[in-house]
Design an enzyme around this catalytic site. Structure first.
Site, short mmCIF file in Angstrom:
data_model
loop_
_atom_site.label_atom_id
_atom_site.label_comp_id
_atom_site.label_asym_id
_atom_site.label_seq_id
_atom_site.Cartn_x
_atom_site.Cartn_y
_atom_site.Cartn_z
N GLY A 158 35.82 37.49 -32.02
CA GLY A 158 35.45 37.41 -33.43
C GLY A 158 36.28 36.42 -34.22
N HIS A 173 13.20 26.40 -39.84
CA HIS A 173 14.10 27.55 -39.58
C HIS A 173 14.73 28.02 -40.88
CE1 HIS A 173 14.12 27.63 -35.13
NE2 HIS A 173 13.85 26.33 -35.25
N ARG A 176 10.43 19.91 -31.33
CA ARG A 176 9.95 18.68 -30.69
C ARG A 176 8.43 18.55 -30.78
NH1 ARG A 176 12.94 19.36 -26.76
NH2 ARG A 176 14.56 17.85 -27.20
N SER A 195 37.53 35.94 -24.64
CA SER A 195 36.69 35.29 -25.64
C SER A 195 35.85 36.34 -26.35
CB SER A 195 35.77 34.26 -24.97
OG SER A 195 34.95 34.87 -23.99
N LYS A 219 56.08 46.91 -32.33
CA LYS A 219 56.37 46.45 -30.97
C LYS A 219 55.82 45.03 -30.77
CE LYS A 219 55.88 47.98 -26.17
NZ LYS A 219 55.31 49.03 -25.28
N GLY A 230 35.32 33.58 -35.22
CA GLY A 230 34.46 33.04 -36.27
C GLY A 230 34.42 33.93 -37.49
N GLY A 280 11.81 29.00 -29.74
CA GLY A 280 12.14 28.98 -28.32
C GLY A 280 11.55 27.74 -27.67
N ASP A 286 28.97 29.74 -34.97
CA ASP A 286 30.00 30.13 -35.94
C ASP A 286 29.81 29.43 -37.28
OD1 ASP A 286 31.54 32.10 -34.69
OD2 ASP A 286 32.66 30.63 -33.53
N GLU A 326 15.98 30.82 -41.60
CA GLU A 326 17.11 31.74 -41.41
C GLU A 326 18.46 31.05 -41.60
OE1 GLU A 326 15.99 30.37 -37.14
OE2 GLU A 326 15.04 30.69 -39.09
N LYS A 328 47.29 49.30 -25.55
CA LYS A 328 48.25 48.52 -24.77
C LYS A 328 48.50 47.16 -25.45
CE LYS A 328 49.24 51.25 -21.33
NZ LYS A 328 50.65 51.71 -21.14
N CYS A 371 9.01 28.56 -36.30
CA CYS A 371 8.99 27.43 -35.38
C CYS A 371 7.95 27.66 -34.27
CB CYS A 371 10.39 27.17 -34.82
SG CYS A 371 10.57 25.55 -34.04
#
Length: 566
Positions: free
Chosen positions: A16, A520, A473, A13, A227, A18, A356, A71, A522, A191, A383
């Site tokens: 990349g 938020h 919240r 995993s 290959k 996303g 947070g 993502d 961002e 490899k 926040c």
């Protein structure tokens, strides 16, 4: 008719998928196609909203209030299509939907099974995300399937898209598989065996990849590509090398130059103009040619995993690009900040305290807000960062001893931050909750607007109205607002109906740049425009650094003149 590109991953995993999916979408969009992206997550959680950032990274929030995979942030930063709730779904949502239908008797007494009921539901969710049959239908939907081929969790998703491609026909579906080609230092070679095996595993499921994107720390040589082609049954032109780069915005050009978009357009019988990636080239040029460098301290609780603040990291870099500056982010664990070491913030050009949840590390964040306020360092609280700035101001300026949030101290004598039990959501509906409500999906979520007060820093940035995405919240306690304002805190944006604080700041006569926002921002930053709030924050930090340099230069010149005169 909407065409589909299904993107899978193998070997490991975090390769990349996303970025690869978003980059392919960006190239296709540059060819004049209307594109969207859909992310399928194989975990049982209904959404990532209750998951720890250490487990899952950032939770990205859409305008319509969906808590989604990070993502989707990549998707919005790479293409113009805005993501919605329908662009991300999980195994948990699929089973929840099927079980609700079973309880309502939709299946008319049939035995509900993975095939066909779960796989049909997955296909319906995919079509909904692509807007099939609606005015929002797209030309191409790129569907990223989370997890790794071979995992039990993702098998229903893979079976669903296999069936879907069979029903739609070969010219309406394409498969792109992302794999890993490790460099073995002891042998001094790349490899290809893991990639051969993952392509074989995909064929066992009934899926033949049309393109293999091979991730490595370096370009894959022609011999290895040949290959891989031979043993994976993928044409050599479909074996695409995707190596590590210092700027992720180089990836669209990398994939285009190897013909990935031509291959996909040919497979899907799409006749479009050639790709125009000039703006991506210009973007990379801006990133690689900064005129200045700034250090921003990010004082957070989840700094051990940078993906916890993915959109914040990108928003700072975007703002740096708009100000022709390289942004160096100095991550500081708020749990380690004490009065004895808080002085380390004196060397940075700006302080950012992100969001947070929970009590851990809160006093360190409060100390960071106080240090930035007292020492006139540009401060941006996001926040929770706004809430700790409010608590700090209440304690040390408004003289509300032991002021706190009821999230951290339920019996605080001055709960300047508290849980609200009723509010209007993004869709205009009234939501209610209490301390015993479920944690998942019970926050103030999605895009909401409020008026901005004139003659404030917020007004310079946003104008008369601010519309941003929320995920929280707790709120500033309306019962303390007047007391805080009398002490000098400026509340520059507040919702009209619930009187919820959206932006706080200090007058620029008191501090050059000090602001906290409950939302938020961002999530809406893009590499093309940045975001006005972050652009302004970085410009302020740059100006302050320049002024300091001039002052130091002047002091040095005066000292030298005095020595010469003596």
């Amino acid at each position: 008719m909407t065409k589909f590109v299904f993107v899978t991953g193998g070997v490991v995993s975090s390769l990349g998928k996303g970025i690869a999916s978003a980059s392919l979408a960006a190239i296709l969009e540059s060819r004049g196609l209307k594109v969207t992206l859909i992310k399928l997550d194989p975990y049982i959680n209904v959404d990532p909203g209750t998951m720890s950032p250490f487990q899952h990274g950032e939770v990205f929030v859409t305008d319509d209030g969906a808590e989604t995979d990070l993502d989707l942030g990549h998707y919005e930063r790479f293409i113009t299509t805005r993501m919605r709730r329908a662009n991300n779904f999980t195994t948990g949502q699929i089973y929840q939907s099927v079980l609700e239908k079973e309880r309502r008797g939709v299946y008319l007494g049939k035995t509900v099974q993975v095939i066909p009921h779960i796989t049909n539901e997955i296909q319906d969710f995919i079509k909904r995300g692509a807007g099939v049959g609606s005015e929002s239908a797209v030309d191409v939907a790129i569907v990223e399937i989370g997890g790794t081929v071979g995992d039990i969790e993702s098998l229903p998703f893979l079976e669903a898209v296999r069936q879907m491609s069979l029903k739609m026909g070969p010219q309406n579906a394409a498969f792109v598989h992302l794999s890993y080609v490790p460099w073995i230092a002891a042998a001094g070679e790349l490899k290809t065996k893991p990639t051969q095996h993952t392509a074989q595993k995909l064929r066992e499921i009934g899926i033949q990849a049309d393109a293999l994107i091979c991730r490595a720390d370096r370009p894959i040589p022609e011999e290895e590509r040949s290959k891989i082609s031979l043993f994976s049954n993928v044409a050599e032109s479909g074996v695409i090398s995707m190596w590590d780069v210092n700027v992720i915005y180089k990836v669209p050009r990398m994939l285009h130059e190897q013909g990935l978009d031509d291959l996909i357009c040919k497979k899907l019988d799409l006749h479009t103009p050639a790709a125009n990636l000039s703006r991506w080239d210009q973007l990379v040029s801006e990133v690689e040619d900064p005129k200045n460098e700034l250090t921003i301290a990010m004082v957070g609780k989840y700094v051990d995993l940078s993906d916890s603040y993915k959109s914040l990291n990108e928003a700072l870099r975007h703002a740096g690009m708009k100000n022709r500056s390289r942004i160096k982010i100095q991550y500081i664990d708020s749990e380690t900040l004490t009065p004895e070491n808080i002085g380390q913030l004196a060397s940075v050009d700006g302080v950012l305290v992100p969001g947070g949840f929970g009590k851990r590390g809160i006093e360190g964040k409060i100390s960071a807000a106080q240090f930035a306020r007292v020492h006139h360092i540009p401060y941006l609280g996001i926040c929770l960062g706004m809430q700790v700035a409010t608590i700090e101001f209440a304690r040390h300026v408004a003289h509300l001893d032991n002021a706190n949030s009821t999230e951290f101290e339920p019996d605080s004598p001055h709960p300047v931050i508290a849980l609200i039990n009723e509010w209007k959501d993004a869709d205009g509906s009234i939501k209610k909750r209490d301390a015993n409500s479920d944690l998942g999906g019970t926050m103030r979520l999605g895009a909401q607007s409020s008026d901005v007060s004139p003659n404030t820093l917020a007004y310079q940035i946003y104008g008369s109205v601010v519309t941003e995405r929320h995920r929280h919240r707790f709120e500033a306690n309306v019962n303390y607002l007047e007391q805080l304002q009398k002490a000098g805190l400026v509340i520059s944006a507040i919702t009209q109906s619930e009187h919820l604080t959206e932006i706080i700041e200090l007058p620029q006569s008191v501090h050059p740049w000090y602001m906290g926002v409950q939302f938020h921002p961002e999530f809406k930053s893009t590499p093309w425009d940045g975001h006005p709030l972050f652009n302004h924050f970085i410009a302020s930090a740059l100006a302050l650094k320049s002024n300091k340099a001039k002052a130091n230069s002047s002091t040095s010149t005066n000292t030298s003149s005095s020595v010469a005169a003596s």
